[in-house]
Design a protein around this motif. Structure first.
Motif, PDB file in Angstrom:
ATOM      1  N   ASP A   1       0.933   5.692   0.849  1.00 14.97           N
ATOM      2  CA  ASP A   1       0.191   6.904   1.787  1.00 14.97           C
ATOM      3  C   ASP A   1       0.681   7.843   0.882  1.00 14.97           C
ATOM      4  O   ASP A   1       2.132   8.043   0.905  1.00 14.97           O
ATOM      5  CB  ASP A   1       0.700   6.659   3.279  1.00 14.97           C
ATOM      6  CG  ASP A   1      -0.168   7.525   4.113  1.00 14.97           C
ATOM      7  OD1 ASP A   1      -1.126   8.092   3.389  1.00 14.97           O
ATOM      8  OD2 ASP A   1      -0.082   7.305   5.389  1.00 14.97           O
TER       9      ASP A   1
ATOM     10  N   ASP B   1       0.857  -1.146   0.127  1.00 12.74           N
ATOM     11  CA  ASP B   1       0.064   0.078   0.115  1.00 12.74           C
ATOM     12  C   ASP B   1       0.990   1.189   0.047  1.00 12.74           C
ATOM     13  O   ASP B   1       2.094   1.130   0.022  1.00 12.74           O
ATOM     14  CB  ASP B   1      -0.877   0.257   1.187  1.00 12.74           C
ATOM     15  CG  ASP B   1      -2.144  -0.893   1.066  1.00 12.74           C
ATOM     16  OD1 ASP B   1      -2.735  -1.017   0.168  1.00 12.74           O
ATOM     17  OD2 ASP B   1      -2.398  -1.819   1.979  1.00 12.74           O
TER      18      ASP B   1
ATOM     19  N   VAL C   1       1.656  -0.521   4.777  1.00 17.32           N
ATOM     20  CA  VAL C   1       2.259   0.565   3.875  1.00 17.32           C
ATOM     21  C   VAL C   1       3.649   0.482   3.752  1.00 17.32           C
ATOM     22  O   VAL C   1       4.418   0.534   4.696  1.00 17.32           O
ATOM     23  CB  VAL C   1       1.665   1.788   4.307  1.00 17.32           C
ATOM     24  CG1 VAL C   1       2.371   3.162   3.500  1.00 17.32           C
ATOM     25  CG2 VAL C   1       0.308   2.032   4.402  1.00 17.32           C
TER      26      VAL C   1
ATOM     27  N   TRP D   1      -7.465   2.503   2.754  1.00 16.24           N
ATOM     28  CA  TRP D   1      -6.755   1.579   1.789  1.00 16.24           C
ATOM     29  C   TRP D   1      -8.014   0.702   1.397  1.00 16.24           C
ATOM     30  O   TRP D   1      -8.688   0.345   2.202  1.00 16.24           O
ATOM     31  CB  TRP D   1      -5.492   0.947   2.310  1.00 16.24           C
ATOM     32  CG  TRP D   1      -4.361   2.009   2.769  1.00 16.24           C
ATOM     33  CD1 TRP D   1      -3.698   2.654   1.607  1.00 16.24           C
ATOM     34  CD2 TRP D   1      -4.424   2.709   4.194  1.00 16.24           C
ATOM     35  NE1 TRP D   1      -2.763   3.591   2.488  1.00 16.24           N
ATOM     36  CE2 TRP D   1      -3.328   3.691   3.656  1.00 16.24           C
ATOM     37  CE3 TRP D   1      -4.747   2.716   5.376  1.00 16.24           C
ATOM     38  CZ2 TRP D   1      -2.815   4.438   4.707  1.00 16.24           C
ATOM     39  CZ3 TRP D   1      -4.502   3.611   6.102  1.00 16.24           C
ATOM     40  CH2 TRP D   1      -3.241   4.357   6.099  1.00 16.24           C
TER      41      TRP D   1
ATOM     42  N   LEU E   1       2.919   5.443  10.000  1.00 17.82           N
ATOM     43  CA  LEU E   1       2.692   4.586   9.256  1.00 17.82           C
ATOM     44  C   LEU E   1       2.355   3.100   9.628  1.00 17.82           C
ATOM     45  O   LEU E   1       3.222   2.564  10.397  1.00 17.82           O
ATOM     46  CB  LEU E   1       3.822   4.338   7.915  1.00 17.82           C
ATOM     47  CG  LEU E   1       4.242   5.635   7.161  1.00 17.82           C
ATOM     48  CD1 LEU E   1       5.470   5.471   6.620  1.00 17.82           C
ATOM     49  CD2 LEU E   1       3.034   5.922   6.155  1.00 17.82           C
TER      50      LEU E   1
ATOM     51  N   ARG F   1      10.811   2.196   4.680  1.00 18.12           N
ATOM     52  CA  ARG F   1       9.811   2.153   3.527  1.00 18.12           C
ATOM     53  C   ARG F   1      10.503   2.669   2.391  1.00 18.12           C
ATOM     54  O   ARG F   1      11.457   3.274   2.216  1.00 18.12           O
ATOM     55  CB  ARG F   1       8.546   3.148   4.012  1.00 18.12           C
ATOM     56  CG  ARG F   1       8.045   2.966   5.288  1.00 18.12           C
ATOM     57  CD  ARG F   1       7.644   1.665   5.533  1.00 18.12           C
ATOM     58  NE  ARG F   1       7.342   1.258   7.079  1.00 18.12           N
ATOM     59  CZ  ARG F   1       6.055   1.261   7.548  1.00 18.12           C
ATOM     60  NH1 ARG F   1       5.029   1.569   6.900  1.00 18.12           N
ATOM     61  NH2 ARG F   1       6.162   1.202   9.078  1.00 18.12           N
TER      62      ARG F   1
ATOM     63  N   VAL G   1      -5.094   4.709  -2.333  1.00 15.64           N
ATOM     64  CA  VAL G   1      -5.343   5.303  -0.988  1.00 15.64           C
ATOM     65  C   VAL G   1      -6.474   6.359  -1.152  1.00 15.64           C
ATOM     66  O   VAL G   1      -6.288   7.147  -2.038  1.00 15.64           O
ATOM     67  CB  VAL G   1      -4.033   5.970  -0.395  1.00 15.64           C
ATOM     68  CG1 VAL G   1      -3.519   7.139  -1.396  1.00 15.64           C
ATOM     69  CG2 VAL G   1      -4.308   6.305   0.922  1.00 15.64           C
TER      70      VAL G   1
END
Length: 275
Positions: free
Chosen positions: A56, A54, A69, A274, A65, A84, A260
């Motif tokens: 953001d 996913d 994500v 989501w 987060l 991430r 999103v």
């Protein structure tokens, strides 16, 4: 040396011609230098946008987060999120509201009509004047500095907002100007090892300019998502701002794309959902 006997061939050692000995020594030295020299500099390779996770969209401020994500988009002034895939948001075709002082010093790079600035009314951002090769080169140097900053800060990619700004230029900027400028910006990103994201404009296949993925705002609302998929496959990040559009996009594309739902202010305490 005694004279040779008749019929006896004498092999005399040839004397090098002037300069041959020097040239041979020089070539040997050059070969040694090439052997010992470090490998030629190569540009770092961008890390591809991951799929199956996913996204953001945190332009209005940083928020925690959730574990599911794996991709986050943040403003270039924000810190990337550890662990991430971080996309750096850079205003590449319009001004950023907090940088009015900077643009006052570079007013000749901003688009005007009848002596007045041309503004994207939805966001209050002035359009950059990308109509000539000279201004595109100057603007690319400016945006290139910001892009290098994203790389130094630890981002993995960059998205340049907003590729379709020409559609709000009162006809002054043409699509060909946007395509030419996009190619310059993608080259700047790749040079520092960042993947480059096409922001909006579904009518153009940005892979022709080297874009690596797309960020599509409200492609579900306007039935545009399939066009981005045709160009980028699974590497499309979708941001919807209305619940009904988000629900429809999840039904049609949620099994393949990162989608999103955000509030239009993309604020830390705003809506975040989501598929």
């Amino acid at each position: 040396m005694p004279s040779p006997r008749p019929g006896v061939r004498v092999h005399r050692r040839a004397r090098p011609r002037p300069g041959v000995r020097r040239t041979g020594a020089l070539l040997a030295a050059l070969l040694l230098a090439v052997t010992l020299a470090p490998a030629a500099y190569a540009e770092p390779l961008p890390v591809p946008l991951p799929v199956g996770t996913d996204v953001d969209y945190q332009l209005g401020g940083v928020a925690a987060l959730p574990d599911h994500v794996g991709i986050v988009v943040r403003d270039r002034a924000a810190e990337p999120a550890p662990g991430r895939y971080n996309v750096c948001y850079v205003n590449g075709f319009q001004t950023q509201p907090g940088e009015r002082r900077f643009w006052r010093r570079h007013a000749d790079l901003l688009l005007t009509h009848g002596g007045r600035p041309v503004v994207d009314e939805a966001w209050g951002e002035r359009l950059l004047d990308i109509r000539t090769p000279a201004t595109r080169e100057r603007l690319a140097r400016v945006v290139g500095r910001w892009t290098r900053g994203c790389a130094r800060d630890g981002f993995d990619a960059v998205e340049y907002d907003n590729l379709d700004s020409f559609s709000r230029s009162r006809g002054l900027i043409r699509a060909r100007h946007a395509r030419a400028f996009a190619r310059l910006l993608v080259a700047k990103a790749h040079r520092v090892g960042l993947a480059a994201g096409q922001k909006n404009w579904d009518d153009w296949d940005g892979t022709q300019a080297g874009f690596d993925f797309a960020v599509a705002e409200e492609c579900g609302r306007y039935a545009e998502c399939d066009r981005y998929v045709d160009s980028f496959g699974d590497r499309v990040l979708v941001v919807e701002y209305r619940t009904r559009d988000f629900s429809a996009t999840c039904r049609e594309h949620g099994d393949r794309l990162a989608v999103v739902l955000r509030d239009r202010g993309v604020t830390p305490a705003g809506v975040r959902r989501w598929c």
